[in-house]
Design a protein around this motif. Structure first.
Motif: not given
Ligand SMILES: [Zn+2]
Length: 137
Positions: A70-85
């Motif tokens: 879950q930690a890795r999933v969260y960091y992946t989500v956060e990274r790409y959502i940040g790039l999308a933003q």
């Protein structure tokens, strides 16, 4: 925009392990991809009115992953959502509000139209008649 949801999905799909087994792995993956896409769509449509998009997506999909992932999933989500933003912010600066959201129409097959609207419009050229209906209503 869908490249961001696609990238999230590609990086986390192999970690999917629904537990308890209420859904199959393919079904869990289908739901995860749908959740990633709807988050990106919503971000593109109204990024300013979407607080904590990464956390909201993570809450939606975390149950399909084992605790250890879950930690890795969260960091992946956060990274790409940040790039999308960042991408959306740049596009808005360059072209003005509204240009990054896809056309609001639905195609004959029932899928959202993926074409880009004209600047300042909500529909692409082939669906511009829908906008006129809305405006005159
Ligand atoms: Zn369209």
């Amino acid at each position: 925009m869908y490249r961001f949801s696609r990238q999230i999905f590609v990086e986390i799909k192999d970690a999917v392990d629904p537990s308890p087994d209420t859904v199959s792995v393919p079904e869990a993956r289908r739901r995860i991809l749908a959740a990633c896409e709807s988050t990106i769509e919503r971000l593109a449509r109204d990024s300013r009115y979407f607080p904590k998009p990464a956390r909201s997506l993570f809450q939606e999909i975390r149950y399909y992953f084992p605790i250890t992932e879950q930690a890795r999933v969260y960091y992946t989500v956060e990274r790409y959502i940040g790039l999308a933003q960042d991408f959306i912010r740049d596009e808005i600066e360059r072209h003005g509000e509204g240009v990054v959201a896809p056309c609001r129409a639905t195609t004959r097959k029932g899928k959202p139209c993926q074409r880009t609207p004209l600047p300042g419009r909500e529909y692409c050229p082939s669906h511009s008649h829908l906008e006129e209906v809305v405006l005159s209503a």
